[in-house]
Design an enzyme around this catalytic site. Sequence first.
Site, short mmCIF file in Angstrom:
data_model
loop_
_atom_site.label_atom_id
_atom_site.label_comp_id
_atom_site.label_asym_id
_atom_site.label_seq_id
_atom_site.Cartn_x
_atom_site.Cartn_y
_atom_site.Cartn_z
N ARG A 16 0.85 -1.21 0.00
CA ARG A 16 0.00 0.00 0.00
C ARG A 16 0.88 1.26 0.00
O ARG A 16 1.03 1.91 -1.02
CB ARG A 16 -0.94 -0.03 1.23
CG ARG A 16 -2.07 0.98 1.17
CD ARG A 16 -1.69 2.39 1.57
NE ARG A 16 -1.18 2.49 2.94
CZ ARG A 16 -0.65 3.61 3.43
NH1 ARG A 16 -0.53 4.70 2.67
NH2 ARG A 16 -0.19 3.66 4.67
N ASP A 17 1.51 1.56 1.12
CA ASP A 17 2.31 2.79 1.20
C ASP A 17 3.48 2.72 0.23
O ASP A 17 3.87 3.71 -0.39
CB ASP A 17 2.81 2.96 2.64
CG ASP A 17 3.03 4.41 3.04
OD1 ASP A 17 3.16 5.25 2.13
OD2 ASP A 17 3.08 4.69 4.24
N HIS A 208 4.81 4.77 12.77
CA HIS A 208 4.87 4.65 11.31
C HIS A 208 5.89 5.68 10.81
O HIS A 208 5.56 6.86 10.67
CB HIS A 208 3.46 4.92 10.77
CG HIS A 208 3.31 4.91 9.29
ND1 HIS A 208 2.70 3.88 8.59
CD2 HIS A 208 3.63 5.82 8.34
CE1 HIS A 208 2.66 4.15 7.31
NE2 HIS A 208 3.23 5.33 7.12
N HIS A 210 8.61 7.29 8.19
CA HIS A 210 9.22 7.40 6.86
C HIS A 210 10.68 7.79 7.09
O HIS A 210 11.02 8.42 8.09
CB HIS A 210 8.46 8.42 6.01
CG HIS A 210 7.16 7.86 5.49
ND1 HIS A 210 7.03 7.35 4.23
CD2 HIS A 210 5.96 7.67 6.09
CE1 HIS A 210 5.80 6.89 4.05
NE2 HIS A 210 5.12 7.07 5.17
N CYS A 241 4.21 9.34 0.48
CA CYS A 241 2.83 9.82 0.34
C CYS A 241 2.76 10.75 -0.87
O CYS A 241 3.49 11.73 -0.94
CB CYS A 241 2.40 10.56 1.60
SG CYS A 241 0.75 11.26 1.47
N ASN A 250 8.81 4.42 3.51
CA ASN A 250 8.79 3.99 4.92
C ASN A 250 10.16 3.42 5.27
O ASN A 250 10.91 3.01 4.39
CB ASN A 250 7.78 2.87 5.12
CG ASN A 250 6.38 3.28 4.77
OD1 ASN A 250 5.97 3.17 3.63
ND2 ASN A 250 5.64 3.76 5.75
P1 HMG Z 1 -13.31 13.70 -3.38
O1 HMG Z 1 -13.10 14.05 -4.79
O2 HMG Z 1 -13.49 14.82 -2.39
O3 HMG Z 1 -14.52 12.66 -3.24
O4 HMG Z 1 -12.11 12.79 -2.91
P2 HMG Z 1 -16.07 12.84 -3.23
O5 HMG Z 1 -16.59 12.18 -2.01
O6 HMG Z 1 -16.45 14.28 -3.50
O7 HMG Z 1 -16.52 11.97 -4.52
C1 HMG Z 1 -16.15 12.34 -5.85
C2 HMG Z 1 -16.25 11.13 -6.76
O8 HMG Z 1 -15.31 10.16 -6.34
C3 HMG Z 1 -17.62 10.45 -6.71
O9 HMG Z 1 -17.84 9.88 -8.01
C4 HMG Z 1 -17.40 9.29 -5.76
O10 HMG Z 1 -18.25 8.20 -5.98
C5 HMG Z 1 -15.96 8.91 -6.07
P3 HMG Z 1 -18.91 10.55 -9.03
O11 HMG Z 1 -20.20 10.54 -8.27
O12 HMG Z 1 -18.37 11.93 -9.26
O13 HMG Z 1 -18.82 9.66 -10.22
N1 HMG Z 1 -15.32 8.29 -4.90
C6 HMG Z 1 -14.66 7.12 -4.93
N2 HMG Z 1 -14.39 6.24 -5.91
C7 HMG Z 1 -13.70 5.13 -5.57
N3 HMG Z 1 -13.26 4.86 -4.32
C8 HMG Z 1 -13.50 5.72 -3.32
C9 HMG Z 1 -14.21 6.91 -3.62
N4 HMG Z 1 -14.60 7.94 -2.86
C10 HMG Z 1 -15.27 8.77 -3.65
N5 HMG Z 1 -13.06 5.46 -2.09
C11 HMG Z 1 -11.14 11.08 -1.51
C12 HMG Z 1 -12.04 12.33 -1.58
C13 HMG Z 1 -10.86 10.78 -0.07
C14 HMG Z 1 -11.87 9.93 -2.16
C15 HMG Z 1 -9.82 11.39 -2.29
O14 HMG Z 1 -9.30 12.57 -1.78
C16 HMG Z 1 -8.82 10.29 -2.17
O15 HMG Z 1 -8.99 9.21 -2.71
N6 HMG Z 1 -7.69 10.56 -1.45
C17 HMG Z 1 -6.69 9.54 -1.19
C18 HMG Z 1 -5.34 10.13 -1.06
C19 HMG Z 1 -4.36 9.07 -0.68
O16 HMG Z 1 -4.56 7.89 -0.91
N7 HMG Z 1 -3.22 9.50 -0.08
C20 HMG Z 1 -2.18 8.60 0.32
C21 HMG Z 1 -2.55 7.74 1.50
S1 HMG Z 1 -2.37 8.52 3.08
C22 HMG Z 1 -0.73 8.22 3.51
O17 HMG Z 1 0.04 7.76 2.70
C23 HMG Z 1 -0.29 8.52 4.90
C24 HMG Z 1 -0.11 7.25 5.76
O18 HMG Z 1 0.80 6.35 5.15
C25 HMG Z 1 0.42 7.62 7.15
C26 HMG Z 1 1.65 8.54 7.13
O19 HMG Z 1 2.65 8.20 6.46
O20 HMG Z 1 1.59 9.56 7.80
C27 HMG Z 1 -1.45 6.53 5.94
MG MG Z 2 2.94 6.50 5.26
#
Ligand code: HMG
Ligand code: MG
Length: 301
Positions: A16-17, A208, A210, A241, A250
């Site tokens: 994932r990450d 966690h 990095h 990220c 990580n």
């Molecule tokens: P948004 O555009 O605000 O979503 O994104 P929305 O709720 O307004 O929906 C817009 C459209 O997206 C809609 O479709 C939804 O159905 C669809 P439409 O009606 O327009 O056809 N939709 C989805 N489709 C598939 N799967 C879904 C989904 N949700 C809505 N789950 C959202 C908001 C959260 C979805 C977006 O911002 C997003 O996907 N962000 C993810 C970012 C990400 O993955 N970042 C990296 C992970 S975090 C990280 O790495 C940190 C961590 O490791 C810890 C650390 O290191 O600190 C965890």
């Molecule tokens: Mg992370």
Amino acid sequence: MGRWPEYVQIKEVGPRDGLQNEKQWVATKDKVNWINMLSESGVSEIEYSSFVHPKWVPALSDAHDVGKRIKRKPGVRYSALIPNRKGLELALEAGIDGASVFMSASETHNKKNINKSIAETYPVLGEVIREAKQAGKHVTGYVSTVFDCPYEGKIEPADVMRVCEKLLNDGVDDISLGDTIGTAVPSQVEALLDPMLRLLPKEKIIMHYHDTRGMAIANIMTSMECGIHRFDSSIGGLGGCPYAPGAAGNVATNDVLYLLHGLGIKTGIDDKKLQEAAIFIQNKLGKILPSKSLAYAVAQE
Ligand code: HMG
Ligand code: MG
């Protein structure tokens, strides 16, 4: 011993990450084979993918297929990253044992990462937590940027505590504290863990790290001295990220194992099998991964 735990639990977050920031597409069948190799390495939890919007993280747009096709080894918890109800529905269909919800202690990073303010995020995650618990799943709450934010700079422990308290009240089983951009030094780790350990038992805290500046191993040592025995890591040191510019992967699982096994701490993970899985993904990506222990092991072969 005495200073160190007897056993450390590692969650492998490479699929994932590790992959979420990769430009190079890894074929679904290769992801599946790789996760199956990780399952055989003895790791107790694997975050196998992410049910976020595929446009936001294209590298993991096959999460559903991956979840359907991996071989589930009894005793291993298969979890996935879930941002909202839609993500949870897809993840439940694909099969998860654990749901990882996530948000940031920094307002700006939260907005860039999930397109919502912190206040707007709580009800969205609250619903996911409730429904995942009703479905009998383990729920981990990730809190990002617990030390520093790429946009806002230093984050105060009080801001982190506020988010953690809310997630705990909403029902998460444990909390993973993310040094998202890998800036922390051990004094910052102590300054955060001191109040955290008064908020919740050490068993429920996961660190966690990095490894952007090479401080992750030092921070793991300090965390263990504070009593922590759960860490997230990514095979080979893959990752980063996509919404935290400049953040490296990580801490490498291979390097963490070298440290822990060298200290006589048990992990249940077979170094050799983990190394084979690291070489497998390194070859698929066609680039050398950052882990020093992996590079050394490969050079000896
Ligand atoms: P948004 O555009 O605000 O979503 O994104 P929305 O709720 O307004 O929906 C817009 C459209 O997206 C809609 O479709 C939804 O159905 C669809 P439409 O009606 O327009 O056809 N939709 C989805 N489709 C598939 N799967 C879904 C989904 N949700 C809505 N789950 C959202 C908001 C959260 C979805 C977006 O911002 C997003 O996907 N962000 C993810 C970012 C990400 O993955 N970042 C990296 C992970 S975090 C990280 O790495 C940190 C961590 O490791 C810890 C650390 O290191 O600190 C965890
Ligand atoms: Mg992370």
